[in-house]
Design a protein around this motif. Structure first.
Motif, PDB file in Angstrom:
ATOM      1  N   GLY A 123      37.054  44.918  15.454  1.00 32.32           N
ATOM      2  CA  GLY A 123      36.127  45.064  16.473  1.00 32.32           C
ATOM      3  C   GLY A 123      35.797  43.973  17.448  1.00 32.32           C
ATOM      4  N   THR A 124      35.723  42.563  16.993  1.00 35.82           N
ATOM      5  CA  THR A 124      35.570  41.733  17.956  1.00 35.82           C
ATOM      6  C   THR A 124      36.817  41.553  18.805  1.00 35.82           C
ATOM      7  N   LEU A 125      37.996  41.600  18.245  1.00 32.12           N
ATOM      8  CA  LEU A 125      39.049  41.517  18.963  1.00 32.12           C
ATOM      9  C   LEU A 125      39.142  42.647  20.193  1.00 32.12           C
ATOM     10  N   SER A 126      39.003  44.147  19.690  1.00 25.83           N
ATOM     11  CA  SER A 126      39.191  44.962  20.799  1.00 25.83           C
ATOM     12  C   SER A 126      38.047  44.725  21.891  1.00 25.83           C
ATOM     13  N   LEU A 127      36.752  44.537  21.302  1.00 24.94           N
ATOM     14  CA  LEU A 127      35.655  44.417  22.296  1.00 24.94           C
ATOM     15  C   LEU A 127      36.337  43.086  23.402  1.00 24.94           C
ATOM     16  N   THR A 128      36.979  41.936  22.810  1.00 23.25           N
ATOM     17  CA  THR A 128      37.129  40.928  23.684  1.00 23.25           C
ATOM     18  C   THR A 128      38.307  41.334  24.415  1.00 23.25           C
ATOM     19  N   VAL A 129      39.264  42.116  24.184  1.00 20.97           N
ATOM     20  CA  VAL A 129      40.479  42.450  24.959  1.00 20.97           C
ATOM     21  C   VAL A 129      39.958  43.331  26.104  1.00 20.97           C
ATOM     22  N   MET A 130      39.351  44.394  25.755  1.00 14.78           N
ATOM     23  CA  MET A 130      39.041  45.254  26.727  1.00 14.78           C
ATOM     24  C   MET A 130      38.089  44.753  27.835  1.00 14.78           C
ATOM     25  N   ALA A 131      37.018  44.088  27.438  1.00 11.73           N
ATOM     26  CA  ALA A 131      35.913  43.235  28.232  1.00 11.73           C
ATOM     27  C   ALA A 131      36.720  42.372  29.219  1.00 11.73           C
ATOM     28  N   GLY A 132      37.652  41.689  28.530  1.00 18.27           N
ATOM     29  CA  GLY A 132      38.315  40.597  29.127  1.00 18.27           C
ATOM     30  C   GLY A 132      39.231  41.194  30.474  1.00 18.27           C
ATOM     31  N   VAL A 133      40.107  42.239  30.087  1.00 19.29           N
ATOM     32  CA  VAL A 133      40.839  42.859  31.165  1.00 19.29           C
ATOM     33  C   VAL A 133      39.852  43.196  32.083  1.00 19.29           C
ATOM     34  N   LEU A 134      38.892  44.170  31.750  1.00 20.72           N
ATOM     35  CA  LEU A 134      37.906  44.524  32.972  1.00 20.72           C
ATOM     36  C   LEU A 134      37.172  43.476  33.664  1.00 20.72           C
ATOM     37  N   SER A 135      36.859  42.188  33.151  1.00 22.66           N
ATOM     38  CA  SER A 135      35.988  41.401  33.690  1.00 22.66           C
ATOM     39  C   SER A 135      37.168  40.571  34.642  1.00 22.66           C
ATOM     40  N   LEU A 136      38.336  40.492  34.123  1.00 19.92           N
ATOM     41  CA  LEU A 136      39.445  39.881  34.979  1.00 19.92           C
ATOM     42  C   LEU A 136      39.297  40.537  36.315  1.00 19.92           C
ATOM     43  N   VAL A 137      39.621  41.734  36.310  1.00 21.64           N
ATOM     44  CA  VAL A 137      39.729  42.699  37.489  1.00 21.64           C
ATOM     45  C   VAL A 137      38.558  42.584  38.213  1.00 21.64           C
ATOM     46  N   GLY A 138      37.262  42.911  37.740  1.00 19.48           N
ATOM     47  CA  GLY A 138      35.987  42.816  38.429  1.00 19.48           C
ATOM     48  C   GLY A 138      35.769  41.295  39.030  1.00 19.48           C
ATOM     49  N   GLY A 139      36.045  40.446  38.147  1.00 15.21           N
ATOM     50  CA  GLY A 139      35.924  39.206  38.885  1.00 15.21           C
ATOM     51  C   GLY A 139      36.768  38.816  39.895  1.00 15.21           C
ATOM     52  N   THR A 140      37.920  39.230  39.946  1.00 19.56           N
ATOM     53  CA  THR A 140      38.921  39.177  41.076  1.00 19.56           C
ATOM     54  C   THR A 140      38.352  39.695  42.325  1.00 19.56           C
ATOM     55  N   LEU A 141      37.855  40.891  42.164  1.00 16.99           N
ATOM     56  CA  LEU A 141      37.155  41.820  43.167  1.00 16.99           C
ATOM     57  C   LEU A 141      36.244  40.937  43.967  1.00 16.99           C
ATOM     58  N   LEU A 142      35.267  40.425  42.952  1.00 19.53           N
ATOM     59  CA  LEU A 142      33.768  39.718  43.410  1.00 19.53           C
ATOM     60  C   LEU A 142      34.382  38.399  43.911  1.00 19.53           C
ATOM     61  N   ALA A 143      35.387  37.813  43.573  1.00 22.59           N
ATOM     62  CA  ALA A 143      35.722  36.417  44.113  1.00 22.59           C
ATOM     63  C   ALA A 143      36.149  36.955  45.548  1.00 22.59           C
ATOM     64  N   VAL A 144      37.388  37.954  45.678  1.00 23.40           N
ATOM     65  CA  VAL A 144      37.638  38.233  47.022  1.00 23.40           C
ATOM     66  C   VAL A 144      36.591  38.606  47.993  1.00 23.40           C
ATOM     67  N   MET A 145      35.346  39.335  47.473  1.00 26.69           N
ATOM     68  CA  MET A 145      34.232  39.660  48.262  1.00 26.69           C
ATOM     69  C   MET A 145      33.532  38.257  48.841  1.00 26.69           C
ATOM     70  N   ARG A 146      33.450  37.316  47.759  1.00 25.43           N
ATOM     71  CA  ARG A 146      32.709  36.184  47.995  1.00 25.43           C
ATOM     72  C   ARG A 146      33.571  35.018  49.077  1.00 25.43           C
ATOM     73  N   VAL A 147      34.784  35.206  49.224  1.00 26.27           N
ATOM     74  CA  VAL A 147      35.493  34.339  50.071  1.00 26.27           C
ATOM     75  C   VAL A 147      35.790  35.000  51.396  1.00 26.27           C
ATOM     76  N   SER A 148      35.541  36.455  51.465  1.00 28.04           N
ATOM     77  CA  SER A 148      36.035  37.094  52.612  1.00 28.04           C
ATOM     78  C   SER A 148      35.369  36.627  53.880  1.00 28.04           C
ATOM     79  N   PRO A 149      35.832  37.335  55.076  1.00 28.99           N
ATOM     80  CA  PRO A 149      35.210  36.964  56.205  1.00 28.99           C
ATOM     81  C   PRO A 149      33.984  37.774  56.728  1.00 28.99           C
ATOM     82  N   VAL A 150      33.959  38.941  55.874  1.00 28.80           N
ATOM     83  CA  VAL A 150      33.026  39.946  56.156  1.00 28.80           C
ATOM     84  C   VAL A 150      31.477  39.406  55.335  1.00 28.80           C
ATOM     85  N   GLY A 151      30.724  39.323  56.542  1.00 29.47           N
ATOM     86  CA  GLY A 151      29.272  38.899  55.922  1.00 29.47           C
ATOM     87  C   GLY A 151      28.557  39.802  54.556  1.00 29.47           C
ATOM     88  N   PRO A 152      28.516  41.037  55.067  1.00 23.51           N
ATOM     89  CA  PRO A 152      27.965  41.791  53.862  1.00 23.51           C
ATOM     90  C   PRO A 152      28.552  41.701  52.563  1.00 23.51           C
TER      91      PRO A 152
END
Lengths: 217, 308
Positions: free
Chosen positions: A17-46
């Motif tokens: 249970g712990t492992l599947s939660l870690t893997v699934m949430a880990g993959v999703l948050s790597l994707v989500g976090g990368t998108l957020l990081a792209v937003m935070r360093v992008s030249p577009v203000g909003p």
């Protein structure tokens, strides 16, 4: 000791249970976090504003509150999950961990000296070349150790799901400790061992990567 | 934002500036549209009906004072657990860090290393359940136990990173004027380590405060548990206003303390009470304290990210 061995089936279930939660949430948050990081360093203000707000708010919200939202509040605004335990937990953990992944990646980008980009441009590399061959490889090296830290923290954070109808290691710990109060300490160390089975390899990996990519600036 | 000074893209020319303006408008429009859509969807589900009255005129013969006083009891309990746990954790953490640095015997420093590694590698909730189910402690003390064990280990790691960041000359100077290793650590190194690590220590206290919310799971009567109790009493439709009030309280308290940490870090950088390295650079580079806290939090033994 005896209980832990006798009930190892239950412990193994919790571990999965712990492992599947870690893997699934880990993959999703790597994707989500990368998108957020792209937003935070992008030249577009909003986009930058959105990224900054997201990270500020999420980092200052307790994870338990996040779980509470997806388990109790979201259904009453009509956001229903196919099940009660797994997907709300994955959602809460992914939203929470994304903010930290974003910060790790952003600190990597920020750690690249401005002179690197200037040098790349002055020898005539295009935007794409300077990004792919000069800036991102260095940013990536700096970002990997904190990223692994985030994944270790995520492994520990999955334990919050024990309070919200999901069977993982702490749920098993609680059940076993309640039914065998005298054997509590052994159960505790046994469960601790199961967590270490996930986190120690990650820690060792982090150490190796850090040694390998350490470079002088 | 200093978008001009980014390594990722050039200073914008006239064409890029025009594109920028257009993109600004487009994305602002998109965000406003999404927000409007969410509000309309909520309106259709009747979220803006009389359920908000729970905040000033609750049903079931209760007064607004009853609801708010229960919420504030929750906040007070949250703050109480944090206020009890924080000083104990700092004292234990500092003790462990001092022993690790100053003790002459390997057994002492080695065993304190093992204890910290173990304590920060485990979920806080596990420790709380250990106290609650095995020691049979009350919810408050279970929460405090979990918070103390985990945060003491993290504080010890933070201070260790601070001690390691000091120039070696500080320790050598202490030893050469005849202080024992322990007194060198206590009188010369620790005060400076605390100073450079103060921002990291304060943001660790934000983590501690956030983790009190775990008390909800071990049935400690903190803010989240109070919200749940109110919801069980008044009914599910009143949950949204209660939850939003509670979430706002949590976030405001934590943001205030986080801002404090940033402000103190700024002040620290301007003060001159920490010895600088031989090449004149600061003992801890900018953001270094925070990254040290980060690696202290997640339980693997290597240091923070390499600094500039």
């Amino acid at each position: 000791m005896v209980t832990f061995i006798e009930e190892f089936g239950a412990v193994w279930g919790g571990f999965l249970g712990t492992l599947s939660l870690t893997v699934m949430a880990g993959v999703l948050s790597l994707v989500g976090g990368t998108l957020l990081a792209v937003m935070r360093v992008s030249p577009v203000g909003p986009l930058r504003t959105f990224g900054t707000l997201y990270v500020e708010i999420v980092r200052n919200t307790p994870l338990t509150l996040m779980f509470f939202f997806w388990v109790f509040v979201a259904p009453s605004v009509g956001l229903l999950f196919p099940d009660l335990g797994f997907w709300p937990a994955v959602t809460a953990l992914s939203i929470y961990t994304s903010a930290f992944v974003c910060e790790a990646l952003r600190s990597g980008v920020n750690s690249v000296g401005i002179g690197q980009a200037e040098a790349a441009r002055s020898i005539g590399l295009t935007f794409r070349q300077s990004l792919m061959q000069v800036v991102l490889p260095q940013a990536w090296r700096t970002a990997i150790p904190p990223l692994i830290s985030v994944l270790i923290a995520l492994t520990k954070n999955t334990s919050v799901a024990a309070g919200f109808a999901y069977v993982e290691l702490v749920t098993v710990q609680r059940t076993l400790m309640t039914s065998n109060p005298t054997d509590g300490l052994w159960i505790f160390f046994g469960i601790a061992l199961m967590y270490l089975v996930i986190t120690i390899p990650l820690g060792v990996l982090a150490g190796q990567v850090e040694k390998k990519v350490a470079f002088a600036r | 934002m200093k978008s001009e000074a980014s390594v990722l893209y050039d200073v914008p020319g006239p064409r890029a500036k025009r594109l920028d303006v257009i993109l600004n408008w487009v994305f602002t429009g998109v965000f406003l549209a999404v927000a409007a859509w969410v509000i309309v969807a909520w309106y259709d589900r009747g979220i803006f009906d009389d359920r908000w009255q729970i905040l000033w005129d609750p049903p079931k013969g209760q007064t607004a004072g009853d609801v708010w006083s229960s919420l504030f009891t929750g906040v007070l309990n949250t703050l109480k657990a944090a206020a009890v746990a924080a000083p104990i954790a700092v004292v234990f953490g500092a003790t462990v860090a001092i022993i690790r640095r100053g003790a002459r015997r390997r057994v002492l420093s080695g065993s304190s290393a093992v204890v910290t590694e173990l304590a920060r590698g485990l979920p806080v909730l596990m420790l709380m359940f250990l106290a609650k189910l095995f020691f049979g402690w009350s919810p408050l003390w279970s929460v405090v136990f979990g918070l103390v064990v985990y945060n003491a280990a993290v504080v010890a790691e933070i201070l260790r990173a601070g001690l390691a960041a000091l120039p070696a000359g500080q320790r050598e100077a202490g030893l050469s004027i005849g202080l024992s290793p322990m007194r060198t650590t206590l009188l010369i190194e620790l005060p400076q380590a605390v100073r450079i690590m103060l921002p990291a220590l304060i943001s660790q206290m934000v983590v501690l405060l956030k983790d009190t919310a775990l008390g909800y799971i071990v049935s400690y009567n903190e803010l989240l548990r109070v919200i749940k109790t109110n919801r069980d009493y008044f009914g599910d439709r009143y949950l949204i206003p209660l939850f939003l009030v509670g979430a706002a309280m949590f976030i405001i308290i934590n943001l205030t303390i986080s801002r404090l940490a940033i402000w103190i870090e700024g002040r620290m950088r301007r003060s001159k009470h920490v010895a600088s390295k031989d090449d004149g650079s600061e003992a801890m580079h900018e953001g270094g304290a925070e990254s040290a806290r980060y690696s202290a939090n997640t339980g693997y033994g290597t240091g923070g990210t390499p600094g500039p």
